[in-house]
Design a protein around this motif. Structure first.
Motif, short mmCIF file in Angstrom:
data_model
loop_
_atom_site.label_atom_id
_atom_site.label_comp_id
_atom_site.label_asym_id
_atom_site.label_seq_id
_atom_site.Cartn_x
_atom_site.Cartn_y
_atom_site.Cartn_z
N GLU A 191 0.83 -1.21 0.00
CA GLU A 191 0.00 0.00 0.00
C GLU A 191 0.86 1.25 0.00
N LEU A 192 1.96 1.21 0.75
CA LEU A 192 2.86 2.36 0.78
C LEU A 192 3.53 2.56 -0.57
N ARG A 193 3.91 1.46 -1.21
CA ARG A 193 4.55 1.56 -2.53
C ARG A 193 3.58 2.14 -3.56
N LYS A 194 2.32 1.75 -3.48
CA LYS A 194 1.31 2.27 -4.40
C LYS A 194 1.13 3.77 -4.19
N ALA A 195 1.08 4.19 -2.91
CA ALA A 195 0.94 5.61 -2.60
C ALA A 195 2.17 6.38 -3.07
N TYR A 196 3.34 5.75 -2.96
CA TYR A 196 4.57 6.42 -3.40
C TYR A 196 4.59 6.59 -4.92
N ASP A 197 4.11 5.59 -5.63
CA ASP A 197 4.03 5.71 -7.09
C ASP A 197 3.12 6.87 -7.49
N GLN A 198 2.03 7.04 -6.76
CA GLN A 198 1.14 8.17 -7.03
C GLN A 198 1.83 9.49 -6.74
N LEU A 199 2.60 9.52 -5.65
CA LEU A 199 3.35 10.73 -5.31
C LEU A 199 4.35 11.09 -6.40
N SER A 201 4.19 10.27 -9.54
CA SER A 201 3.46 10.71 -10.73
C SER A 201 3.01 12.16 -10.59
N GLN A 202 2.52 12.52 -9.41
CA GLN A 202 2.08 13.89 -9.18
C GLN A 202 3.26 14.86 -9.24
N SER A 203 4.38 14.44 -8.68
CA SER A 203 5.57 15.29 -8.70
C SER A 203 6.06 15.52 -10.12
N THR A 206 4.13 18.16 -11.97
CA THR A 206 4.43 19.54 -11.56
C THR A 206 5.88 19.92 -11.82
N GLY A 207 6.62 19.00 -12.44
CA GLY A 207 8.00 19.30 -12.76
C GLY A 207 8.94 19.21 -11.57
N GLN A 208 8.52 18.56 -10.51
CA GLN A 208 9.35 18.42 -9.32
C GLN A 208 9.82 16.99 -9.16
#
Length: 250
Positions: A191-199, A201-203, A206-208
């Motif tokens: 679950e943490l890995r899935k949330a990290y993948d989303q993070l 992708s979001q980053s 935004t170019g970060q």
């Protein structure tokens, strides 16, 4: 007078509360950044931003099992949500539907009252130590040096220290309620890995560059835990609403 039901949007840490506990998935808009709020105030192309329409809001906005939700509680919550929607309207060009928003905010307040009542029935209380710890966590989450600094920032937005402490105590009790209802939240590495993948992708959007998984782990754990407790809140609220006497006047 009962305390305000919502802390200032720009300062609140991501914890289970109003928006998270709405029975309508679309009722709780996510808090926008301070920059977005500023753009709402300025308005697109220098035009004046829309103002919240509070005409006709009754002194008693809703009643839940005999407990009244007053206009004084409704107005700050509504103004916060309106500010968020006004910021979004600068991008979409669509003005907020204030009648619908009033119903959503009233619904959120009803849900919070239901959860407060459930916590009281179960004898759940908030100790001074728990409140202090939560204040420290809120200060840290909002990149402030101390709880005193956090309280001072909320004072600048119109809340007294007593209101802040009472509001945090409510949050502590609701957190305990949902923890008990959940039977203890368990978080897997998957679950943490899935949330990290989303993070990541979001980053990327935004170019970060996202911080490493290990540096993000604590934040990810809080995020996943909050999402699970939100689900517990939704289930509990469905049960509470079945037997509750609720009237909404907006």
């Amino acid at each position: 007078m009962r305390v305000k039901k919502v802390l200032a949007a720009a300062l609140v840490a991501p914890t289970v509360f109003l928006a998270a506990c709405s029975s309508d998935d679309g009722a709780g808009s996510e808090a926008t950044s301070q920059e977005s709020s500023s753009s709402a105030e300025e308005g697109a192309g220098g035009e004046a931003a829309a103002e919240p329409d509070l005409d006709g809001v009754p002194d008693v906005v809703a009643e839940v099992n005999g407990e009244e939700i007053s206009k004084d509680e409704f107005v700050p919550a509504y103004e916060q949500q309106f500010q968020q929607m006004a910021a979004q309207s600068q991008m979409t060009g669509q003005q907020p539907d204030q009648d619908e928003l009033k119903k959503q905010v009233a619904d959120q307040l009803v849900n919070t009252e239901l959860l407060e009542q459930a916590a009281a029935e179960r004898g759940i209380e908030a100790s001074e130590k728990q409140v202090d710890r939560t204040l420290a966590d809120l200060a840290k989450s909002n990149q402030m040096g101390s709880a005193d600094e956090f309280i001072s920032a909320l004072k600048e937005q119109g809340m007294s220290e007593d209101e802040v402490l009472s509001q945090v105590a409510v949050q502590v009790k609701l957190d305990q309620l949902l923890e008990k209802e959940s039977g203890g939240v368990k978080i897997t590495d998957a679950e943490l890995r899935k949330a990290y993948d989303q993070l990541k992708s979001q980053s990327k959007q935004t170019g970060q560059k996202a911080p490493s998984f290990q540096k993000s782990r604590s934040q990810l754990e809080e995020q996943v835990k909050s999402e699970k407790l939100n689900g517990v809140a939704q289930t509990l609220l469905k049960d509470l609403r079945k037997d509750a006497e609720i009237s909404v006047n907006v």
